[in-house]
Scaffold this motif. Structure first.
Motif, PDB file in Angstrom:
ATOM      1  N   ILE A   1       0.826  -1.204   0.000  1.00 25.32           N
ATOM      2  CA  ILE A   1       0.000   0.000   0.000  1.00 25.32           C
ATOM      3  C   ILE A   1       0.858   1.251   0.000  1.00 25.32           C
ATOM      4  CG2 ILE A   1      -1.719   1.313   1.289  1.00 25.32           C
ATOM      5  CD1 ILE A   1      -2.808  -1.330   2.339  1.00 25.32           C
ATOM      6  N   ALA A   2       1.925   1.209   0.787  1.00 27.93           N
ATOM      7  CA  ALA A   2       2.826   2.368   0.827  1.00 27.93           C
ATOM      8  C   ALA A   2       3.420   2.641  -0.543  1.00 27.93           C
ATOM      9  CB  ALA A   2       3.932   2.129   1.860  1.00 27.93           C
ATOM     10  N   ALA A   3       3.810   1.572  -1.228  1.00 29.79           N
ATOM     11  CA  ALA A   3       4.377   1.734  -2.569  1.00 29.79           C
ATOM     12  C   ALA A   3       3.324   2.281  -3.528  1.00 29.79           C
ATOM     13  CB  ALA A   3       4.909   0.397  -3.077  1.00 29.79           C
TER      14      ALA A   3
ATOM     15  N   TYR B   1      -6.888  -0.090  -4.336  1.00 29.50           N
ATOM     16  CA  TYR B   1      -7.533   1.208  -4.190  1.00 29.50           C
ATOM     17  C   TYR B   1      -8.402   1.226  -2.935  1.00 29.50           C
ATOM     18  CZ  TYR B   1      -6.345   3.302  -8.726  1.00 29.50           C
ATOM     19  OH  TYR B   1      -5.690   3.869  -9.792  1.00 29.50           O
ATOM     20  N   ASP B   2      -9.087   0.143  -2.723  1.00 27.70           N
ATOM     21  CA  ASP B   2      -9.980   0.065  -1.567  1.00 27.70           C
ATOM     22  C   ASP B   2      -9.203   0.211  -0.272  1.00 27.70           C
ATOM     23  OD1 ASP B   2     -12.991  -0.721  -1.787  1.00 27.70           O
ATOM     24  OD2 ASP B   2     -12.266  -1.465   0.173  1.00 27.70           O
ATOM     25  N   ALA B   3      -8.077  -0.487  -0.204  1.00 29.43           N
ATOM     26  CA  ALA B   3      -7.246  -0.395   1.001  1.00 29.43           C
ATOM     27  C   ALA B   3      -6.693   1.013   1.170  1.00 29.43           C
ATOM     28  CB  ALA B   3      -6.109  -1.405   0.923  1.00 29.43           C
ATOM     29  N   MET B   4      -6.343   1.643   0.051  1.00 29.63           N
ATOM     30  CA  MET B   4      -5.847   3.013   0.123  1.00 29.63           C
ATOM     31  C   MET B   4      -6.938   3.960   0.608  1.00 29.63           C
ATOM     32  SD  MET B   4      -3.770   3.040  -3.480  1.00 29.63           S
ATOM     33  CE  MET B   4      -2.956   4.646  -3.400  1.00 29.63           C
ATOM     34  N   TYR B   5      -8.117   3.738   0.106  1.00 29.98           N
ATOM     35  CA  TYR B   5      -9.239   4.585   0.520  1.00 29.98           C
ATOM     36  C   TYR B   5      -9.492   4.441   2.019  1.00 29.98           C
ATOM     37  CZ  TYR B   5     -13.911   6.669   0.494  1.00 29.98           C
ATOM     38  OH  TYR B   5     -15.010   7.450   0.741  1.00 29.98           O
TER      39      TYR B   5
ATOM     40  N   GLU C   1      -7.314   3.476   4.288  1.00 28.25           N
ATOM     41  CA  GLU C   1      -6.205   4.085   5.010  1.00 28.25           C
ATOM     42  C   GLU C   1      -6.308   5.611   4.999  1.00 28.25           C
ATOM     43  OE1 GLU C   1      -2.336   1.809   4.734  1.00 28.25           O
ATOM     44  OE2 GLU C   1      -1.642   3.788   4.123  1.00 28.25           O
ATOM     45  N   GLY C   2      -6.670   6.145   3.856  1.00 26.67           N
ATOM     46  CA  GLY C   2      -6.834   7.594   3.749  1.00 26.67           C
ATOM     47  C   GLY C   2      -7.909   8.114   4.676  1.00 26.67           C
ATOM     48  N   ASN C   3      -9.000   7.387   4.747  1.00 29.97           N
ATOM     49  CA  ASN C   3     -10.079   7.811   5.630  1.00 29.97           C
ATOM     50  C   ASN C   3      -9.684   7.708   7.091  1.00 29.97           C
ATOM     51  OD1 ASN C   3     -12.736   8.771   4.705  1.00 29.97           O
ATOM     52  ND2 ASN C   3     -12.579   7.038   3.299  1.00 29.97           N
ATOM     53  N   ALA C   4      -8.935   6.688   7.410  1.00 31.67           N
ATOM     54  CA  ALA C   4      -8.454   6.560   8.790  1.00 31.67           C
ATOM     55  C   ALA C   4      -7.571   7.748   9.138  1.00 31.67           C
ATOM     56  CB  ALA C   4      -7.697   5.249   8.965  1.00 31.67           C
ATOM     57  N   ALA C   5      -6.685   8.103   8.222  1.00 27.95           N
ATOM     58  CA  ALA C   5      -5.810   9.256   8.457  1.00 27.95           C
ATOM     59  C   ALA C   5      -6.621  10.535   8.591  1.00 27.95           C
ATOM     60  CB  ALA C   5      -4.797   9.384   7.312  1.00 27.95           C
ATOM     61  N   PHE C   6      -7.640  10.641   7.746  1.00 32.18           N
ATOM     62  CA  PHE C   6      -8.461  11.849   7.791  1.00 32.18           C
ATOM     63  C   PHE C   6      -9.211  11.946   9.118  1.00 32.18           C
ATOM     64  CE2 PHE C   6     -12.540  14.056   6.574  1.00 32.18           C
ATOM     65  CZ  PHE C   6     -11.998  15.325   6.636  1.00 32.18           C
ATOM     66  N   LEU C   7      -9.781  10.839   9.517  1.00 31.69           N
ATOM     67  CA  LEU C   7     -10.524  10.832  10.778  1.00 31.69           C
ATOM     68  C   LEU C   7      -9.608  11.186  11.942  1.00 31.69           C
ATOM     69  CD1 LEU C   7     -13.136  10.401  12.240  1.00 31.69           C
ATOM     70  CD2 LEU C   7     -12.660   7.941  12.323  1.00 31.69           C
ATOM     71  N   GLU C   8      -8.443  10.560  11.929  1.00 34.77           N
ATOM     72  CA  GLU C   8      -7.475  10.871  12.980  1.00 34.77           C
ATOM     73  C   GLU C   8      -7.125  12.354  12.961  1.00 34.77           C
ATOM     74  OE1 GLU C   8      -3.126   9.185  14.524  1.00 34.77           O
ATOM     75  OE2 GLU C   8      -3.568   9.277  12.393  1.00 34.77           O
ATOM     76  N   HIS C   9      -6.922  12.867  11.766  1.00 37.78           N
ATOM     77  CA  HIS C   9      -6.586  14.277  11.636  1.00 37.78           C
ATOM     78  C   HIS C   9      -7.697  15.165  12.213  1.00 37.78           C
ATOM     79  CE1 HIS C   9      -5.092  17.990   9.709  1.00 37.78           C
ATOM     80  NE2 HIS C   9      -6.373  18.246   9.556  1.00 37.78           N
TER      81      HIS C   9
ATOM     82  N   THR D   1      -2.160  15.585  -2.462  1.00 39.45           N
ATOM     83  CA  THR D   1      -3.318  15.933  -3.286  1.00 39.45           C
ATOM     84  C   THR D   1      -3.949  14.702  -3.942  1.00 39.45           C
ATOM     85  OG1 THR D   1      -1.872  16.435  -5.152  1.00 39.45           O
ATOM     86  CG2 THR D   1      -2.472  18.263  -3.716  1.00 39.45           C
ATOM     87  N   SER D   2      -3.154  13.672  -4.179  1.00 37.77           N
ATOM     88  CA  SER D   2      -3.739  12.450  -4.734  1.00 37.77           C
ATOM     89  C   SER D   2      -4.675  11.812  -3.710  1.00 37.77           C
ATOM     90  CB  SER D   2      -2.649  11.447  -5.111  1.00 37.77           C
ATOM     91  OG  SER D   2      -1.928  11.915  -6.219  1.00 37.77           O
ATOM     92  N   ARG D   3      -4.253  11.823  -2.473  1.00 36.02           N
ATOM     93  CA  ARG D   3      -5.116  11.300  -1.418  1.00 36.02           C
ATOM     94  C   ARG D   3      -6.407  12.116  -1.332  1.00 36.02           C
ATOM     95  NH1 ARG D   3      -2.695  11.613   4.509  1.00 36.02           N
ATOM     96  NH2 ARG D   3      -2.956  13.827   4.033  1.00 36.02           N
ATOM     97  N   ALA D   4      -6.270  13.431  -1.416  1.00 38.39           N
ATOM     98  CA  ALA D   4      -7.456  14.283  -1.373  1.00 38.39           C
ATOM     99  C   ALA D   4      -8.401  13.956  -2.528  1.00 38.39           C
ATOM    100  CB  ALA D   4      -7.050  15.757  -1.427  1.00 38.39           C
ATOM    101  N   GLN D   5      -7.810  13.728  -3.676  1.00 37.79           N
ATOM    102  CA  GLN D   5      -8.630  13.383  -4.837  1.00 37.79           C
ATOM    103  C   GLN D   5      -9.369  12.071  -4.614  1.00 37.79           C
ATOM    104  OE1 GLN D   5      -6.091  13.782  -8.390  1.00 37.79           O
ATOM    105  NE2 GLN D   5      -7.870  13.131  -9.587  1.00 37.79           N
ATOM    106  N   LEU D   6      -8.657  11.104  -4.067  1.00 39.90           N
ATOM    107  CA  LEU D   6      -9.277   9.803  -3.805  1.00 39.90           C
ATOM    108  C   LEU D   6     -10.383   9.914  -2.757  1.00 39.90           C
ATOM    109  CD1 LEU D   6      -9.373   6.699  -4.079  1.00 39.90           C
ATOM    110  CD2 LEU D   6      -7.530   6.564  -2.404  1.00 39.90           C
TER     111      LEU D   6
END
Lengths: 203, 203
Positions: free
Chosen positions: A30-32, A72-76, A78-86, A115-120
């Motif tokens: 996922i990191a890659a 993509y699903d895993a990235m989404y 993870e992104g949401n987890a980061a967002f929630l934490e934020h 910005t890619s994360r934001a887009q996702l």
DNA sequence: GTCTATATTTGGATAGAC
DNA sequence: GTCTATCCAAATATAGAC
């Protein structure tokens, strides 16, 4: 399915080193993948390159994710987890208006820092991608937090939150697409928040 | 280059039927390309499918456009022309506030009537795409018109237009990505405009 | 779990005959 | 201008040996 986490061995007592390693490799992949979308855009994710980045041949990735969509699903997620934490980490200041102002700026920085994360997360322009229920639940939780924040400044009407999210997402969209390396719309964030607050107060 | 409009024959007197036909075919190709992005998303444009749609073999398309990027470019130009025409066609109402309110709603409808076009024009998520100077000039002209409109309601400060465009683009972004078939954020458009107007008036 | 080998599809683009 | 034929590259994904 070959992509599930290996069965836990806790019944045998010790830690399950196998499962730990599997999960760790998933994380590596996922990191890659994040690395790659930051480089080539959200649509430019290639299993081949991801595999190469983690030192595998392409087919081996399928031992960890059953498809590209699953990545993509895993990235989404993870992104949401980061967002929630934020969102939850934004500290309350000494008055609600200041808190909201800070939350807005903070959101913009979160979006611009990847910005890619934001887009996702916020535009979902990935072809044929539907978020999994658990990821969506996290997104709702973040939204609920925002709702609560807005209540503290007196924004209680049904449509208030939609005006707020539109305003913030608009600032981010404009910043990303028209001034990706600058601060032109970031600089307008406080103005926009004040406009919103004045509207809530005086109507 | 093989893709330029054939040399005009007006020196021989009559119309240049060859050039006319060439331009018409170009239009056909662009129209088919629009059709395809509406169907498969902005990134899902394929020369093969476009060719098939206009009854050609793929290589023939290269007689009209030197590359896929050139097609995107033509679409961007056409989209901007449509946008400029749309902006200029919004009639002034009996007072500036009402005019601005109507312009905003009108903009949202323009965006929603073709969301792929909106994505191309206002978010530019196409990989490796840079607008040509003449298209960009049209975009600037539309922006200048908006600037003039904002002046009529007293929005004269440097950052006012950025707050305005952020607000509008945010309403559109949210509408497209979270309620593509509904009117949830369209319904908030008048509220947002009133918020903006109140802010301009009272500060 | 990882590999080699391969299937399969799809894409953009070019050469050269007609 | 259009075609056939072809190239080349990249992509996802599977089969089966190790």
């Amino acid at each position: 399915m070959t992509t599930e986490t290996p069965t836990a061995r806790s019944s045998r007592g010790g830690r399950d080193r196998r499962a730990e390693r599997h999960a760790a490799t998933r994380e590596e992949i996922i990191a890659a993948a994040w690395e790659q979308v930051r480089e080539h855009g959200l649509a430019g994710l290639s299993l081949r390159d991801v595999a190469r980045a983690v030192g595998m041949r392409p087919p081996s990735v399928y031992s960890y994710f059953e498809s590209k969509a699953a990545i993509y699903d895993a990235m989404y997620a993870e992104g949401n987890a980061a967002f929630l934490e934020h969102v939850l980490s934004v500290p309350p200041l000494d008055n609600p208006h200041a808190t909201l102002r800070h939350a807005a700026t903070s959101f913009m920085h979160f979006a611009m820092e990847d910005t890619s994360r934001a887009q996702l997360l916020f535009q979902r322009t990935v072809p044929d991608f539907e978020p999994s229920p658990e990821s969506y639940a996290m997104a709702l939780q973040a939204l609920e937090h925002t709702r609560a924040l807005l209540r503290t400044v007196g924004a209680r009407r049904k449509g208030d939150i939609d005006v707020w999210t539109a305003m913030l997402s608009g600032l981010v969209t404009q910043q990303i697409s028209n001034d990706p390396d600058g601060t032109r719309w970031i600089d307008r964030c406080d103005d926009a928040v004040d406009m919103f607050l004045a509207w809530i107060d005086t109507r």
